[in-house]
Design a protein around this motif. Structure first.
Motif, PDB file in Angstrom:
ATOM      1  N   LYS A 111       0.846  -1.197   0.000  1.00 35.10           N
ATOM      2  CA  LYS A 111       0.000   0.000   0.000  1.00 35.10           C
ATOM      3  C   LYS A 111       0.882   1.249   0.000  1.00 35.10           C
ATOM      4  O   LYS A 111       1.883   1.319   0.704  1.00 35.10           O
ATOM      5  CB  LYS A 111      -0.914   0.009   1.226  1.00 35.10           C
ATOM      6  N   GLU A 112       0.446   2.241  -0.758  1.00 36.13           N
ATOM      7  CA  GLU A 112       1.180   3.498  -0.843  1.00 36.13           C
ATOM      8  C   GLU A 112       0.798   4.457   0.274  1.00 36.13           C
ATOM      9  O   GLU A 112       1.639   5.218   0.767  1.00 36.13           O
ATOM     10  CB  GLU A 112       0.904   4.173  -2.194  1.00 36.13           C
ATOM     11  N   LYS A 113      -0.461   4.449   0.681  1.00 38.71           N
ATOM     12  CA  LYS A 113      -0.987   5.422   1.633  1.00 38.71           C
ATOM     13  C   LYS A 113      -1.247   4.772   2.992  1.00 38.71           C
ATOM     14  O   LYS A 113      -1.841   3.695   3.067  1.00 38.71           O
ATOM     15  CB  LYS A 113      -2.294   6.028   1.117  1.00 38.71           C
ATOM     16  N   LYS A 114      -0.824   5.455   4.047  1.00 41.79           N
ATOM     17  CA  LYS A 114      -1.079   4.945   5.398  1.00 41.79           C
ATOM     18  C   LYS A 114      -2.578   4.789   5.654  1.00 41.79           C
ATOM     19  O   LYS A 114      -3.011   3.844   6.323  1.00 41.79           O
ATOM     20  CB  LYS A 114      -0.477   5.887   6.438  1.00 41.79           C
ATOM     21  N   LYS A 115      -3.366   5.726   5.146  1.00 39.34           N
ATOM     22  CA  LYS A 115      -4.800   5.725   5.430  1.00 39.34           C
ATOM     23  C   LYS A 115      -5.505   4.505   4.835  1.00 39.34           C
ATOM     24  O   LYS A 115      -6.618   4.152   5.258  1.00 39.34           O
ATOM     25  CB  LYS A 115      -5.450   7.004   4.903  1.00 39.34           C
ATOM     26  N   ASN A 116      -4.873   3.847   3.854  1.00 44.70           N
ATOM     27  CA  ASN A 116      -5.479   2.673   3.226  1.00 44.70           C
ATOM     28  C   ASN A 116      -5.050   1.363   3.869  1.00 44.70           C
ATOM     29  O   ASN A 116      -5.475   0.291   3.438  1.00 44.70           O
ATOM     30  CB  ASN A 116      -5.124   2.640   1.735  1.00 44.70           C
ATOM     31  N   LEU A 117      -4.209   1.453   4.900  1.00 46.38           N
ATOM     32  CA  LEU A 117      -3.698   0.238   5.530  1.00 46.38           C
ATOM     33  C   LEU A 117      -4.761  -0.461   6.357  1.00 46.38           C
ATOM     34  O   LEU A 117      -5.506   0.163   7.118  1.00 46.38           O
ATOM     35  CB  LEU A 117      -2.515   0.579   6.442  1.00 46.38           C
ATOM     36  N   LYS A 118      -4.793  -1.779   6.199  1.00 40.20           N
ATOM     37  CA  LYS A 118      -5.594  -2.632   7.062  1.00 40.20           C
ATOM     38  C   LYS A 118      -4.650  -3.568   7.803  1.00 40.20           C
ATOM     39  O   LYS A 118      -3.484  -3.728   7.424  1.00 40.20           O
ATOM     40  CB  LYS A 118      -6.600  -3.427   6.236  1.00 40.20           C
ATOM     41  N   GLU A 119      -5.149  -4.183   8.853  1.00 41.33           N
ATOM     42  CA  GLU A 119      -4.306  -5.094   9.624  1.00 41.33           C
ATOM     43  C   GLU A 119      -3.730  -6.176   8.716  1.00 41.33           C
ATOM     44  O   GLU A 119      -4.448  -6.814   7.946  1.00 41.33           O
ATOM     45  CB  GLU A 119      -5.122  -5.735  10.750  1.00 41.33           C
ATOM     46  N   GLY A 120      -2.428  -6.358   8.795  1.00 36.81           N
ATOM     47  CA  GLY A 120      -1.762  -7.365   7.984  1.00 36.81           C
ATOM     48  C   GLY A 120      -1.207  -6.855   6.675  1.00 36.81           C
ATOM     49  O   GLY A 120      -0.472  -7.562   5.988  1.00 36.81           O
ATOM     50  N   ASP A 121      -1.529  -5.606   6.305  1.00 38.90           N
ATOM     51  CA  ASP A 121      -1.006  -5.033   5.063  1.00 38.90           C
ATOM     52  C   ASP A 121       0.463  -4.642   5.210  1.00 38.90           C
ATOM     53  O   ASP A 121       0.960  -4.443   6.318  1.00 38.90           O
ATOM     54  CB  ASP A 121      -1.798  -3.783   4.671  1.00 38.90           C
ATOM     55  N   LEU A 122       1.117  -4.499   4.069  1.00 34.30           N
ATOM     56  CA  LEU A 122       2.482  -3.979   4.015  1.00 34.30           C
ATOM     57  C   LEU A 122       2.448  -2.565   3.437  1.00 34.30           C
ATOM     58  O   LEU A 122       1.864  -2.330   2.372  1.00 34.30           O
ATOM     59  CB  LEU A 122       3.372  -4.859   3.130  1.00 34.30           C
ATOM     60  N   TYR A 123       3.081  -1.649   4.135  1.00 38.01           N
ATOM     61  CA  TYR A 123       3.168  -0.263   3.710  1.00 38.01           C
ATOM     62  C   TYR A 123       4.489  -0.047   2.988  1.00 38.01           C
ATOM     63  O   TYR A 123       5.542  -0.464   3.473  1.00 38.01           O
ATOM     64  CB  TYR A 123       3.072   0.653   4.929  1.00 38.01           C
ATOM     65  N   ASN A 124       4.428   0.602   1.814  1.00 40.48           N
ATOM     66  CA  ASN A 124       5.647   0.907   1.066  1.00 40.48           C
ATOM     67  C   ASN A 124       5.806   2.419   0.929  1.00 40.48           C
ATOM     68  O   ASN A 124       5.261   3.028   0.009  1.00 40.48           O
ATOM     69  CB  ASN A 124       5.625   0.265  -0.320  1.00 40.48           C
ATOM     70  N   PRO A 125       6.577   3.049   1.815  1.00 43.11           N
ATOM     71  CA  PRO A 125       6.763   4.497   1.745  1.00 43.11           C
ATOM     72  C   PRO A 125       7.546   4.940   0.516  1.00 43.11           C
ATOM     73  O   PRO A 125       7.555   6.123   0.172  1.00 43.11           O
ATOM     74  CB  PRO A 125       7.536   4.816   3.027  1.00 43.11           C
ATOM     75  N   TYR A 126       8.190   3.990  -0.163  1.00 41.37           N
ATOM     76  CA  TYR A 126       9.011   4.349  -1.320  1.00 41.37           C
ATOM     77  C   TYR A 126       8.195   4.478  -2.609  1.00 41.37           C
ATOM     78  O   TYR A 126       8.690   5.003  -3.607  1.00 41.37           O
ATOM     79  CB  TYR A 126      10.153   3.344  -1.479  1.00 41.37           C
ATOM     80  N   GLU A 127       6.948   4.053  -2.583  1.00 46.03           N
ATOM     81  CA  GLU A 127       6.112   4.222  -3.770  1.00 46.03           C
ATOM     82  C   GLU A 127       5.850   5.702  -4.046  1.00 46.03           C
ATOM     83  O   GLU A 127       5.962   6.174  -5.184  1.00 46.03           O
ATOM     84  CB  GLU A 127       4.792   3.469  -3.615  1.00 46.03           C
ATOM     85  N   GLU A 128       5.520   6.433  -3.000  1.00 45.83           N
ATOM     86  CA  GLU A 128       5.275   7.870  -3.156  1.00 45.83           C
ATOM     87  C   GLU A 128       6.551   8.587  -3.603  1.00 45.83           C
ATOM     88  O   GLU A 128       6.508   9.490  -4.444  1.00 45.83           O
ATOM     89  CB  GLU A 128       4.741   8.446  -1.841  1.00 45.83           C
ATOM     90  N   MET A 129       7.697   8.170  -3.063  1.00 44.40           N
ATOM     91  CA  MET A 129       8.966   8.778  -3.471  1.00 44.40           C
ATOM     92  C   MET A 129       9.240   8.523  -4.948  1.00 44.40           C
ATOM     93  O   MET A 129       9.694   9.412  -5.683  1.00 44.40           O
ATOM     94  CB  MET A 129      10.119   8.219  -2.637  1.00 44.40           C
ATOM     95  N   PHE A 130       8.976   7.303  -5.386  1.00 39.81           N
ATOM     96  CA  PHE A 130       9.193   6.952  -6.787  1.00 39.81           C
ATOM     97  C   PHE A 130       8.341   7.816  -7.703  1.00 39.81           C
ATOM     98  O   PHE A 130       8.810   8.306  -8.744  1.00 39.81           O
ATOM     99  CB  PHE A 130       8.882   5.475  -7.005  1.00 39.81           C
ATOM    100  N   LYS A 131       7.107   8.030  -7.310  1.00 40.30           N
ATOM    101  CA  LYS A 131       6.207   8.833  -8.132  1.00 40.30           C
ATOM    102  C   LYS A 131       6.635  10.300  -8.165  1.00 40.30           C
ATOM    103  O   LYS A 131       6.266  11.032  -9.093  1.00 40.30           O
ATOM    104  CB  LYS A 131       4.776   8.692  -7.624  1.00 40.30           C
ATOM    105  N   ARG A 132       7.417  10.716  -7.167  1.00 41.32           N
ATOM    106  CA  ARG A 132       7.946  12.083  -7.164  1.00 41.32           C
ATOM    107  C   ARG A 132       9.264  12.193  -7.929  1.00 41.32           C
ATOM    108  O   ARG A 132       9.854  13.257  -8.008  1.00 41.32           O
ATOM    109  CB  ARG A 132       8.147  12.574  -5.724  1.00 41.32           C
ATOM    110  N   GLY A 133       9.744  11.072  -8.468  1.00 36.17           N
ATOM    111  CA  GLY A 133      10.943  11.110  -9.280  1.00 36.17           C
ATOM    112  C   GLY A 133      12.229  10.812  -8.548  1.00 36.17           C
ATOM    113  O   GLY A 133      13.312  10.993  -9.110  1.00 36.17           O
ATOM    114  N   LEU A 134      12.148  10.341  -7.289  1.00 39.91           N
ATOM    115  CA  LEU A 134      13.361   9.998  -6.550  1.00 39.91           C
ATOM    116  C   LEU A 134      13.843   8.613  -6.970  1.00 39.91           C
ATOM    117  O   LEU A 134      13.075   7.793  -7.471  1.00 39.91           O
ATOM    118  CB  LEU A 134      13.091  10.048  -5.053  1.00 39.91           C
ATOM    119  N   ASN A 135      15.108   8.345  -6.739  1.00 36.34           N
ATOM    120  CA  ASN A 135      15.676   7.085  -7.195  1.00 36.34           C
ATOM    121  C   ASN A 135      16.774   6.598  -6.266  1.00 36.34           C
ATOM    122  O   ASN A 135      17.348   7.361  -5.487  1.00 36.34           O
ATOM    123  CB  ASN A 135      16.249   7.238  -8.605  1.00 36.34           C
ATOM    124  N   THR A 136      17.069   5.301  -6.374  1.00 31.94           N
ATOM    125  CA  THR A 136      18.224   4.732  -5.674  1.00 31.94           C
ATOM    126  C   THR A 136      19.249   4.186  -6.651  1.00 31.94           C
ATOM    127  O   THR A 136      20.328   3.765  -6.246  1.00 31.94           O
ATOM    128  CB  THR A 136      17.810   3.600  -4.713  1.00 31.94           C
TER     129      THR A 136
END
Length: 350
Positions: free
Chosen positions: A243-268
């Motif tokens: 999940k990209e957004k914290k507000k969409n998280l349900k119990e047992g979900d995995l949150y990926n904070p790097y999805e939003e960064m990727f969409k903003r053009g950041l990279n590793t």
């Protein structure tokens, strides 16, 4: 890179400072990180592996000098990750593209890290190139109680793909049980035909996570690594269902904070004209503050990319890309072809 995250970093630092001052509360801050070390091989030929194809073994001279310079540079970077707010290097850091236990021992014995007293968890994997994943941890903060290497058993055209193991480590961060999976999934070599390989690697992650949750439905889990997929690709979105957004998280979900960064053009990382964000840390919902501001147990405060200017190409066509160690058969004096990623976990002091 398309965007410079300097302003975001300044905001984060100010936010962390405000946390430590608000109503007199004080917080423990621990850094958890991942770093692809780009072909950290020694200079000794291992006849059981194809290490002759490693960049350092292809050098015609000065292999030892190059090896120790690379060790020093990588250790220097690790020593700085999270230092500003945690006041120390990462409590836990997963690493990829290491040849063996020996190179890790040299890494933690560097002048930059030796006083941190890092422990090592490493297994030799069946990867044909001889590269492995591993976990380093500061012994004063993290106490492992279980670890195992799990091969994803990937087959292609009825032939086994000899790829990296997925390293599972369970232990106590201070007094809290957490579970960490360190990954380095199959590469994109082969184009779209390689997609099922990473989907199968992701499926192995789901099996590991399910086994952890059989014993503890609310287990605190971090799965990190070089996934060789960007956050929006099928292995992560369809198989792991991140999940990209914290507000969409349900119990047992995995949150990926790097999805939003990727969409903003950041990279590793980057290859030619294409940037990528393959390096990520995915976090179970039990480690995510979803708005309640309850930091009585460890919660993720921020996720970051450690991309200091000294680690970047300074000029030319690839300005801003990672300053890699090896290029065109020679040693560049750089660090890695990947930027590290890290998160801050914070908990209110009692």
């Amino acid at each position: 890179m398309k965007k410079n995250p300097t302003l975001l970093f300044v905001f984060l630092m100010a936010s962390l400072c405000s946390f430590s001052q608000k109503k007199g509360k004080q917080y423990n801050i621990r850094t958890v990180a991942f770093y692809n070390l780009e072909n950290l091989f020694d200079t000794i030929n291992d006849v059981t592996k194809n290490d002759e194809a490693s960049p350092i073994m292809e050098l015609k001279s000065n292999r030892s000098k190059v090896y120790w310079d690379k060790i020093d540079k990588l250790a220097s970077v690790i020593s700085k990750i999270g230092l500003d707010k945690a006041k120390t290097s990462p409590a836990i850091i997963g690493v990829a593209e290491v040849e063996n236990l020996s190179v890790l021992e040299d890494l933690i014995a560097s002048k930059h890290l030796v006083q941190k007293r890092y422990g090592i968890i490493h297994y030799d994997s069946p990867d044909k190139r001889g590269i492995d994943v591993a976990l380093l941890y500061q012994e004063r903060y993290f106490k492992p109680i279980h670890h195992e290497a799990i091969n994803p058993n990937i087959y292609r055209n009825n032939r086994k793909v000899y790829t990296r193991d997925q390293l599972l480590v369970s232990g106590y961060l201070d007094n809290e049980l957490i579970h960490i999976i360190v990954n380095h999934w199959p590469s994109k070599r082969g184009g779209t035909s390689s997609i099922p390989l990473r989907e199968k690697a992701a499926y192995e992650n789901t099996k590991i996570i399910a086994q952890i949750r059989e014993k503890d439905a609310d287990a605190k889990i971090l799965t990190m690594g070089d996934f060789n997929d960007d956050p929006i690709e099928s292995s992560l979105k369809k198989v792991l269902k991140t999940k990209e957004k914290k507000k969409n998280l349900k119990e047992g979900d995995l949150y990926n904070p790097y999805e939003e960064m990727f969409k903003r053009g950041l990279n590793t990382g980057a290859y030619r004209d294409n940037i990528s964000l393959f390096d990520q840390i995915l976090i179970s919902s039990s480690l995510v503050d979803t708005g309640k501001k309850d930091y009585s147990t460890y919660k993720m405060f921020r996720a970051m990319i450690f991309n200091k200017r000294f680690m970047m190409q300074a000029n030319g066509q690839y300005k801003g890309y990672p300053l890699r160690s090896f290029s065109n058969g020679g040693y560049t004096g750089g660090y890695s072809d990947h930027f590290p990623v890290y998160i801050y976990l914070i908990k209110e002091k009692i």
